[in-house]
Design a protein around this motif. Structure first.
Motif: not given
Lengths: 159, 588
Positions: B291-315
């Protein structure tokens, strides 16, 4: 691991890959040409080829280790090959090979520490009448006797 | 294109199959199982290994001079096949006898004994002696944090190579050399730890023999359980409870959560907790990060990393650290549920219970072998004391239950201990592909729209296709999501991101087939993908049965934030629940 390759060699290897359109199906041809250019196929070269062709390095390494022709050790300045073809073999080429091993202190597929000589076997150079035969570079030595080995090594050592 | 049907006769039975069907599959369709050691195909995925190298599946085809390998010979109209004629049996016996000629006879103490496919075929053919005794193949042995390699036992089926190269696109293992000296080894004969190996364990999951196995920590666990000075607690991952039953004769997809808790108490753990609890915590952190990344992105901040990728899988984490050092800002910084649990247990819970860190042993039961490596990462330790001491697989737990003489079937159902045992249905589905994303959507939707979800189930993100996508309506904003399993698919998505062609806002990646339910530490599926599908069905059933189905409604989670972390993404949360990634590119 071999010392870092120079930029020009890296460029040459890349150019060979480009020449074959970076096609994974051309791997063997690319390896042939890379070995012809460099004399051997060190890890870094295999990694560059893998990257250019978009295949895992282990595929390249698998092919390099499968075919006896490919080598990962640099050849000596004077590559020595002993013929193990039928005619040479029955005329005692194995003893000649053993004498080369003893004189140079290396095994087949290895290179002397000073980089002068490397030792390999080959199958028939088409000079059976001269058996047993050895080649040093592209020079052929025939009718070899054990006493010739030291003389040949000495002759090229000074070169 | 429609397939034409053809008919043939197998062992005097008429069978009608689509054109292009192999004899092996045609026989299977009428209940005739032709033995094979190399063939493996997880239908619907690219995990398809049919080198026809073992020659165990040979059959007799009328009119054909030589025997045909059933795995790679297509059926033809009017074909007559015999799968167990005298000639076939003799050939199979010779093939196996030759395999045994250089195989170490260590069956009594081999970790694969009882589950070894070579052993099974040997017994099936009643081979009681080894007539050929040849030179033994002696190979380098290696023990990593996760995987043990003992290639003396390898039968060159190439399944591991297919999983590592074709399915995962990792390329850590491959055939090296020629003839008798051939071995399956890492590139340049390095140790696995010096390659791009992600420890996903799919090589272990498909190895028919004892050449590739998981590193086991059960002896260390027993020592700790015996030690009166230690408090030993355990967490159990969501995928374990829908698979463990298979080890005790239950049908695939049997949910054994209650018995699992009983068994762990009988084994002697002081507290039996649930990784589902920390999966809920993961959603709080990862969902907030989204939500943090998305709201920044929607407010026009194009430097925010999108997409967000999950990080649960250790492999998957190992994979991007090795292959995409330029994209390390893309994955969520949230730690995996296993590691969040460890950090919560050794800080929040230990403080509450007044147990000192050095006395507390945190063990995890995981469907995974990469988790063994993950818990040994130095960033997850304080003064060299790891947050999670060690991890055992579903298979190791089954071994432990048997060793403790516990009658699993007769066990009563028990509940997890609290507070680290309370969880939601959102956490339960972490075990399946699409589950983490759906869990995150359930929370992110409500936090973002401030409205209750009209429907809890996000059917669009479910399924077993290895790459899926959907668009979710978030108050008029079209959120593009994608789900993929298999690191080969992940690689393609990462290359799209690198090329700036990715249209997704959130992507879930799991390395194993079907997600954790098909993990490298699960009961062996022997190539039957239906088993993994049955586990997936059970996962969603487990979710439906939960009284709470959204992570942010888990009362123990709410309480933990009130008492300890403040709120998601707080400084303390960052310190204990988030991580950082580094460039681990392998140089040649």
């Amino acid at each position: 691991m071999a010392e870092k390759l120079s930029c020009s060699i890296v460029d040459k290897i890349k150019a060979i890959c480009d020449k074959f359109d970076n096609k994974p199906g051309e791997l063997i041809n690319i390896l042939h040409e890379a070995q012809h250019t460099l004399g051997y196929l060190p890890m870094e070269v295999q990694a560059i080829i893998a990257e250019k062709l978009g295949i895992p390095v282990n595929r390249v390494y698998g092919v390099v280790t499968f075919y006896a022709f490919f080598t990962m050790t640099p050849k000596g300045k004077h590559p020595i090959s002993i013929c193990m073809g039928t005619a040479c073999y029955v005329r005692g080429s194995e003893k000649i090979l053993d004498e080369f091993k003893r004189t140079l202190g290396i095994e087949v597929g290895e290179t002397t520490a000073d980089g002068k000589f490397s030792l390999d076997c080959l199958r028939c150079v088409g000079a059976c009448g001269l058996a047993p035969v050895a080649m040093v570079g592209d020079k052929v030595f025939g009718h070899l006797q054990l006493s010739d080995v030291k003389r040949i090594v000495k002759e090229f050592s000074e070169d | 294109m429609e397939h034409k049907n053809i008919s043939l006769i197998i062992d005097n039975h008429k069978v009608v199959v689509p054109e292009d069907t192999t004899i092996l599959d045609a026989a299977k369709s009428i209940g005739i199982n032709i033995p094979t050691l190399c063939h493996m195909h997880l239908k619907g995925t690219c995990a398809d290994n049919h080198p026809a190298s073992c020659r165990v599946c040979v059959v007799e085809v009328k009119g054909r001079r030589n025997l045909a390998p059933a795995c790679s010979t297509k059926c033809a109209d009017g074909m007559e096949v015999k799968t167990s004629s005298i000639r076939v049996i003799r050939a199979r016996k010779t093939v196996i006898e030759l395999m045994l000629s250089d195989h170490p006879n260590e069956c009594l103490s081999c970790p694969k004994s009882g589950k070894c496919e070579l052993q099974a075929v040997t017994q099936h053919l009643s081979i009681n002696e080894t007539p050929f005794s040849g030179e033994l193949s002696l190979r380098k042995k290696e023990m990593t944090a996760s995987i043990v390699r003992n290639m003396d036992k390898c039968i060159y089926c190439r399944r591991c190579e297919t999983m590592c190269n074709v399915y995962q696109s990792v390329g850590a293992l491959g055939a090296v050399g020629r003839g008798f000296n051939t071995t399956i080894a890492p590139t340049f004969d390095r140790m696995l730890k010096d390659t791009d190996c992600t420890y996903c364990g799919q090589c272990v999951a498909v190895c028919p023999v004892g050449a590739l196995t998981e590193r086991t920590y059960t002896d260390q666990l027993i020592d700790d359980l015996e030690n009166p000075d230690k408090v030993v607690i355990v967490q159990v991952a969501p995928a374990v409870r829908v698979a463990l039953g298979e080890e005790f004769g239950n049908a695939p997809g049997t949910i054994v959560t209650g018995k699992l808790v009983s068994a762990l108490k009988d084994i002697g753990f002081d507290y039996v907790f649930d990784t589902d609890f920390s999966a809920d915590a993961t959603i709080m952190e990862e969902g907030s990060e989204l939500l943090d990344r998305l709201s920044k992105f929607l407010n026009g901040d194009k430097s925010v990393p999108i997409p967000l990728m999950t990080s649960c899988c250790p492999a998957w984490v190992n994979f991007y650290e090795h292959n995409f050092p330029d994209l390390l800002h893309i994955p969520s910084t949230a730690r995996s549920p296993q590691q969040m649990f460890g950090a919560i247990a050794k800080n929040y819970w230990a403080e509450k219970m007044q147990i000192s860190r050095d006395k507390l042993v945190v063990v995890s039961v995981m469907p995974c072998v990469a988790k063994k490596f993950e818990c040994q990462r130095p960033e997850f330790a304080t003064n060299k004391n790891p947050d999670v001491d060690y991890s055992i697989t579903t298979r190791e737990l089954a071994t432990l239950i048997r060793r403790a003489n516990i009658n699993f079937d007769a066990l009563p159902k028990m509940e997890f201990d609290n507070p680290l045992g309370e969880s939601s249905g959102a956490a339960a589905i972490f075990g399946s592909t699409g589950g983490v994303l759906e869990a995150a959507l359930r929370t992110a939707y409500e936090l973002y729209t401030k409205k209750p979800l009209p429907k809890i189930d996000f059917e669009d993100v479910r399924g077993m296709d290895s790459v899926r996508s959907a668009t979710i309506d978030l108050n008029g904003f079209a959120l593009n999501v994608a789900i993929a399993y298999g690191l080969g698919n992940a690689r393609k998505l990462m290359e799209e991101i690198r090329a700036g062609k990715c249209k997704y806002h959130v992507i879930e990646i799991m390395a194993c087939p079907g997600g954790c339910i098909g993990g490298g530490g699960q009961p062996l599926h022997h190539g039957d993908f239906e088993i993994i599908k049955a586990r997936q069905k059970a996962i969603y059933e487990e979710d439906r049965n939960m009284p709470i189905r959204k992570s942010h409604e888990n009362s123990s989670i709410i309480k933990m934030y009130e008492e300890f972390f403040g709120k998601p993404l707080s400084q303390k949360a960052h310190e204990l629940l988030h991580t950082h990634y580094s460039d681990k590119t392998i140089k040649y």
